[in-house]
Design a protein around this motif. Structure first.
Motif, PDB file in Angstrom:
ATOM      1  N   ALA A 160       1.067  -1.601  -0.160  1.00  0.00           N
ATOM      2  CA  ALA A 160      -0.147  -0.163   0.050  1.00  0.00           C
ATOM      3  C   ALA A 160       0.883   1.147  -0.348  1.00  0.00           C
ATOM      4  CB  ALA A 160      -0.972  -0.074   1.047  1.00  0.00           C
ATOM      5  N   ALA A 161       1.696   0.967   0.066  1.00  0.00           N
ATOM      6  CA  ALA A 161       3.265   2.512   0.064  1.00  0.00           C
ATOM      7  C   ALA A 161       3.189   2.792  -1.364  1.00  0.00           C
ATOM      8  CB  ALA A 161       4.416   1.757   0.146  1.00  0.00           C
ATOM      9  N   ASN A 162       2.626   2.671  -2.725  1.00  0.00           N
ATOM     10  CA  ASN A 162       2.998   3.316  -3.060  1.00  0.00           C
ATOM     11  C   ASN A 162       1.464   3.844  -3.626  1.00  0.00           C
ATOM     12  OD1 ASN A 162       2.759   3.789  -6.270  1.00  0.00           O
ATOM     13  ND2 ASN A 162       4.986   3.464  -6.555  1.00  0.00           N
ATOM     14  N   PRO A 163       0.852   4.777  -3.782  1.00  0.00           N
ATOM     15  CA  PRO A 163      -0.199   5.474  -4.414  1.00  0.00           C
ATOM     16  C   PRO A 163      -0.638   4.918  -5.502  1.00  0.00           C
ATOM     17  CG  PRO A 163       1.264   7.311  -3.821  1.00  0.00           C
ATOM     18  CD  PRO A 163       2.012   5.970  -4.209  1.00  0.00           C
ATOM     19  N   LEU A 164      -0.347   4.339  -6.526  1.00  0.00           N
ATOM     20  CA  LEU A 164      -0.243   3.437  -7.741  1.00  0.00           C
ATOM     21  C   LEU A 164      -0.961   1.808  -7.446  1.00  0.00           C
ATOM     22  CD1 LEU A 164       1.260   4.901 -10.748  1.00  0.00           C
ATOM     23  CD2 LEU A 164      -0.521   5.990  -9.547  1.00  0.00           C
ATOM     24  N   GLY A 165      -0.693   1.633  -6.140  1.00  0.00           N
ATOM     25  CA  GLY A 165      -1.214   0.400  -6.366  1.00  0.00           C
ATOM     26  C   GLY A 165       0.523  -0.715  -5.374  1.00  0.00           C
ATOM     27  N   ALA A 166       0.134  -1.671  -5.904  1.00  0.00           N
ATOM     28  CA  ALA A 166       0.719  -2.916  -5.507  1.00  0.00           C
ATOM     29  C   ALA A 166       1.785  -3.597  -6.788  1.00  0.00           C
ATOM     30  CB  ALA A 166       0.478  -3.941  -4.954  1.00  0.00           C
ATOM     31  N   ILE A 167       2.429  -3.709  -6.982  1.00  0.00           N
ATOM     32  CA  ILE A 167       3.028  -4.884  -7.731  1.00  0.00           C
ATOM     33  C   ILE A 167       1.740  -6.509  -8.253  1.00  0.00           C
ATOM     34  CG2 ILE A 167       5.090  -6.633  -8.998  1.00  0.00           C
ATOM     35  CD1 ILE A 167       6.383  -4.098  -7.664  1.00  0.00           C
ATOM     36  N   GLY A 168       1.554  -6.491  -9.934  1.00  0.00           N
ATOM     37  CA  GLY A 168       0.674  -7.613  -9.530  1.00  0.00           C
ATOM     38  C   GLY A 168       1.571  -8.998  -9.465  1.00  0.00           C
ATOM     39  N   VAL A 169       0.804  -9.986  -8.776  1.00  0.00           N
ATOM     40  CA  VAL A 169       1.798 -11.483  -8.791  1.00  0.00           C
ATOM     41  C   VAL A 169       0.412 -12.206  -9.421  1.00  0.00           C
ATOM     42  CG1 VAL A 169       2.438 -13.363  -7.174  1.00  0.00           C
ATOM     43  CG2 VAL A 169       2.658 -10.531  -6.212  1.00  0.00           C
ATOM     44  N   ASP A 170       1.753 -13.188  -9.882  1.00  0.00           N
ATOM     45  CA  ASP A 170       0.566 -14.120 -11.294  1.00  0.00           C
ATOM     46  C   ASP A 170       0.860 -15.377 -10.213  1.00  0.00           C
ATOM     47  OD1 ASP A 170      -0.429 -13.429 -12.871  1.00  0.00           O
ATOM     48  OD2 ASP A 170       1.238 -12.781 -13.609  1.00  0.00           O
ATOM     49  N   PRO A 171       0.600 -16.685  -9.800  1.00  0.00           N
ATOM     50  CA  PRO A 171       0.887 -17.650  -8.891  1.00  0.00           C
ATOM     51  C   PRO A 171       1.390 -18.298 -10.093  1.00  0.00           C
ATOM     52  CG  PRO A 171      -1.858 -17.574  -9.208  1.00  0.00           C
ATOM     53  CD  PRO A 171      -1.506 -16.153 -10.202  1.00  0.00           C
ATOM     54  N   ALA A 172       2.314 -19.445  -9.751  1.00  0.00           N
ATOM     55  CA  ALA A 172       2.815 -21.370 -10.286  1.00  0.00           C
ATOM     56  C   ALA A 172       2.168 -22.301  -9.876  1.00  0.00           C
ATOM     57  CB  ALA A 172       4.119 -20.673 -10.016  1.00  0.00           C
ATOM     58  N   ALA A 173       1.680 -23.157  -9.940  1.00  0.00           N
ATOM     59  CA  ALA A 173       0.958 -24.143  -9.611  1.00  0.00           C
ATOM     60  C   ALA A 173       1.972 -25.594  -8.570  1.00  0.00           C
ATOM     61  CB  ALA A 173       0.649 -24.708 -11.034  1.00  0.00           C
ATOM     62  N   ALA A 174       3.071 -25.282  -9.278  1.00  0.00           N
ATOM     63  CA  ALA A 174       4.568 -25.750  -8.310  1.00  0.00           C
ATOM     64  C   ALA A 174       5.415 -25.037  -7.598  1.00  0.00           C
ATOM     65  CB  ALA A 174       4.841 -26.736  -9.199  1.00  0.00           C
ATOM     66  N   THR A 175       5.911 -25.761  -6.420  1.00  0.00           N
ATOM     67  CA  THR A 175       7.102 -25.035  -5.422  1.00  0.00           C
ATOM     68  C   THR A 175       8.155 -25.369  -5.706  1.00  0.00           C
ATOM     69  OG1 THR A 175       7.184 -27.651  -4.449  1.00  0.00           O
ATOM     70  CG2 THR A 175       5.092 -26.253  -3.550  1.00  0.00           C
ATOM     71  N   THR A 176       8.334 -25.909  -6.909  1.00  0.00           N
ATOM     72  CA  THR A 176      10.370 -25.483  -7.586  1.00  0.00           C
ATOM     73  C   THR A 176       9.940 -25.539  -9.162  1.00  0.00           C
ATOM     74  OG1 THR A 176      10.039 -28.452  -6.790  1.00  0.00           O
ATOM     75  CG2 THR A 176      10.392 -27.188  -5.185  1.00  0.00           C
ATOM     76  N   ALA A 177       9.249 -25.446  -9.240  1.00  0.00           N
ATOM     77  CA  ALA A 177       8.847 -25.513 -10.868  1.00  0.00           C
ATOM     78  C   ALA A 177       8.073 -24.371 -11.873  1.00  0.00           C
ATOM     79  CB  ALA A 177       8.745 -26.893 -11.295  1.00  0.00           C
ATOM     80  N   VAL A 178       8.735 -24.325 -12.753  1.00  0.00           N
ATOM     81  CA  VAL A 178       7.405 -23.343 -13.978  1.00  0.00           C
ATOM     82  C   VAL A 178       7.175 -23.348 -15.161  1.00  0.00           C
ATOM     83  CG1 VAL A 178       8.328 -21.414 -12.361  1.00  0.00           C
ATOM     84  CG2 VAL A 178       9.081 -22.128 -14.974  1.00  0.00           C
ATOM     85  N   THR A 179       6.004 -23.261 -15.546  1.00  0.00           N
ATOM     86  CA  THR A 179       5.802 -23.583 -17.494  1.00  0.00           C
ATOM     87  C   THR A 179       6.243 -22.553 -18.021  1.00  0.00           C
ATOM     88  OG1 THR A 179       3.106 -23.164 -16.474  1.00  0.00           O
ATOM     89  CG2 THR A 179       4.743 -25.780 -15.681  1.00  0.00           C
ATOM     90  N   GLU A 180       5.903 -22.896 -19.184  1.00  0.00           N
ATOM     91  CA  GLU A 180       5.997 -21.425 -19.864  1.00  0.00           C
ATOM     92  C   GLU A 180       4.663 -21.001 -20.065  1.00  0.00           C
ATOM     93  OE1 GLU A 180       6.268 -21.398 -25.249  1.00  0.00           O
ATOM     94  OE2 GLU A 180       5.428 -23.252 -24.528  1.00  0.00           O
ATOM     95  N   ASP A 181       3.676 -21.813 -19.830  1.00  0.00           N
ATOM     96  CA  ASP A 181       2.418 -20.757 -19.369  1.00  0.00           C
ATOM     97  C   ASP A 181       2.377 -19.577 -18.539  1.00  0.00           C
ATOM     98  OD1 ASP A 181       0.958 -21.725 -21.580  1.00  0.00           O
ATOM     99  OD2 ASP A 181      -0.430 -23.385 -20.578  1.00  0.00           O
ATOM    100  N   GLU A 182       3.864 -20.232 -17.532  1.00  0.00           N
ATOM    101  CA  GLU A 182       3.471 -18.959 -16.163  1.00  0.00           C
ATOM    102  C   GLU A 182       3.952 -17.895 -16.161  1.00  0.00           C
ATOM    103  OE1 GLU A 182       1.946 -22.856 -13.010  1.00  0.00           O
ATOM    104  OE2 GLU A 182       4.172 -22.410 -13.149  1.00  0.00           O
ATOM    105  N   LEU A 183       5.143 -18.609 -17.368  1.00  0.00           N
ATOM    106  CA  LEU A 183       6.122 -17.053 -18.201  1.00  0.00           C
ATOM    107  C   LEU A 183       5.738 -15.885 -19.232  1.00  0.00           C
ATOM    108  CD1 LEU A 183       9.056 -19.715 -18.167  1.00  0.00           C
ATOM    109  CD2 LEU A 183       8.813 -17.693 -16.663  1.00  0.00           C
ATOM    110  N   LEU A 184       4.137 -16.904 -19.799  1.00  0.00           N
ATOM    111  CA  LEU A 184       3.691 -16.685 -20.714  1.00  0.00           C
ATOM    112  C   LEU A 184       2.965 -15.224 -19.843  1.00  0.00           C
ATOM    113  CD1 LEU A 184       3.041 -18.768 -23.478  1.00  0.00           C
ATOM    114  CD2 LEU A 184       4.763 -16.251 -23.295  1.00  0.00           C
ATOM    115  N   ASP A 185       2.438 -15.673 -18.453  1.00  0.00           N
ATOM    116  CA  ASP A 185       0.808 -14.887 -17.937  1.00  0.00           C
ATOM    117  C   ASP A 185       2.028 -13.644 -17.309  1.00  0.00           C
ATOM    118  OD1 ASP A 185      -0.908 -17.285 -18.697  1.00  0.00           O
ATOM    119  OD2 ASP A 185      -0.471 -18.159 -16.863  1.00  0.00           O
ATOM    120  N   LEU A 186       3.632 -14.014 -17.150  1.00  0.00           N
ATOM    121  CA  LEU A 186       3.862 -11.830 -16.934  1.00  0.00           C
ATOM    122  C   LEU A 186       4.049 -11.612 -17.785  1.00  0.00           C
ATOM    123  CD1 LEU A 186       6.838 -13.792 -14.822  1.00  0.00           C
ATOM    124  CD2 LEU A 186       4.589 -13.024 -13.889  1.00  0.00           C
TER     125      LEU A 186
END
Length: 409
Positions: free
Chosen positions: A257-283
């Motif tokens: 809440a520190a920046n008047p424009l809001g917070a940095i958006g967060v995208d969730p990953a489905a796993a704890t130690t691996a990512v997928t191409e789709d998750e990178l594309l979501d970013l």
């Protein structure tokens, strides 16, 4: 099968264009070997056979590719730093002050020419060319300095204004009245620099030795400490006597809440130690199009080693190494910046960020590096208490997105 010999890369230092070309050539060779070995592992998996020698070779080549790419990134940073300085490394902008500073540095003498570098907070400002030496080394070592915006200030703090819009408007006929509309509102955020310091010491005998390049020695002494502390703070700093790291502005984090424009958006990953191409594309596609020109991925070495193994549906690698001098590695056609202080992939961590950091994060430097010469505290050594005031904050949260790993629950 005899394991392939690993190339020794860690000690490589690129100083000239010919060295960069040699590194690029080695990188392309190792990259082809990486892809060939990955294909060999695929064949073993299909045959339900796991050759530990192939696995060891694959990991070794992956590490070699990482080292080579890091060496090329370092060379690129040096080229960029020299270009930004606009002068050669030996240029002296104020010979009289430099000579007076050198005399004070080695003998404790205070000459008339030194007075113009006196700082009201104590100590003497380092000469311009010495100050530039430190800054250039920080660009090499602290990755955030090479991708974020930097603002020099001469006061105790810096206030960033934000236009929150809100101007009213409407449609009217040609002869209808134009009543007053609502006016825009503004928000603000104060960035207060913290003080980063180093306190190296030298014997008077060392200082008396004319063969010692004293300014270069002190720059080399403090740059490692400055770069280490800055790099960590720009990523994860809590703002207490230091910059606020950009991860602290993520949704749900301390500075959400520190920046008047809001917070940095967060995208969730489905796993704890691996990512997928789709998750990178979501970013990528979760970032507004106006920010993607100049955007990049940010992650640490361990995460990068995992990302390098990802392939698309057609078997093509998502990550590609540098192919020409000055060009970083790329992931899904966007540059990649290796940042050691990003967290590893683990439950609930935020190991990968994407965005335009030049627009999203601002580093505030209070002009000048100050040096206090102290011959009394640690006799027979002379201490040089060297300080610089540095702040940092996210100024446009829409410019950055962060991937958060699953919490594993």
């Amino acid at each position: 099968m005899k394991p392939a010999k690993a190339r020794g890369i860690v000690a490589v230092r690129a100083e000239a264009p010919s060295d960069v070309k040699a590194l690029l050539s080695e990188l392309q060779k190792d990259w082809q070997s990486f892809k060939d070995t990955q294909a060999q592992k695929d064949s073993e998996v299909k045959a339900k056979f796991d050759d530990v020698i192939t696995t060891e070779k694959f990991d070794r080549i992956n590490n070699s590719v990482t080292d080579l790419q890091a060496a090329i990134d370092t060379a690129n940073a040096k080229i960029a730093a020299m270009s930004l300085s606009g002068t050669g490394p030996d240029a002296v902008k104020d010979a009289e002050y430099t000579e007076a500073f050198q005399a004070h540095f080695s003998k404790g003498q205070v000459q008339a020419n030194l007075n113009k570098g006196a700082d009201p907070e104590g100590g003497f400002l380092a000469p311009v060319e010495w100050d530039r030496t430190i800054t250039d080394k920080l660009v090499e070592v602290s990755a955030m300095r090479s991708i974020a915006s930097v603002q020099n200030i001469s006061s105790a703090g810096f206030t960033k204004l934000f236009n929150l819009r809100g101007t009213g408007s409407g449609w009217v006929g040609e002869e209808e009245a134009r009543p007053e509309t609502s006016t825009p509102t503004f928000g603000s955020m104060v960035i207060t620099p913290g003080e980063i310091y180093a306190n190296p010491g030298a014997t008077q005998g060392m200082l008396d030795d004319a063969a010692v390049d004293l300014e270069s020695w002190l720059a080399n002494e403090v740059q490692t400490e400055f770069a280490k502390q800055e790099g960590l703070a720009f990523v994860a700093g809590n703002g207490v006597n230091k910059p606020n790291g950009f991860l602290s502005y993520a949704t749900g984090a301390a500075n959400a809440a520190a920046n008047p424009l809001g917070a940095i958006g967060v995208d969730p990953a489905a796993a704890t130690t691996a990512v997928t191409e789709d998750e990178l594309l979501d970013l990528i596609y979760g970032t507004p199009a106006s920010y993607t020109n100049g955007a990049r991925f940010v992650m640490n070495r361990t995460t990068l080693g995992k990302i390098r193994k990802l392939r698309d549906a057609d078997g093509r690698q998502l990550w590609q190494p540098s192919s020409v001098a000055g060009q970083p590695s790329q992931l899904l056609a966007y540059p990649v910046t290796e940042m050691p202080d990003m967290p590893d992939m683990a439950a609930n961590t935020t190991p990968i960020a994407f965005g335009n950091f030049a627009r999203g994060y601002l580093i505030v430097d209070r002009t000048g590096v100050r040096v206090l010469r102290d011959p009394f505290t640690a006799k027979p050594k002379v201490l040089f208490y060297t300080t610089k005031r540095v702040g940092g904050a996210v100024v446009d949260p829409k410019a950055i997105r962060i991937l958060q790993m699953d919490d594993g629950v």
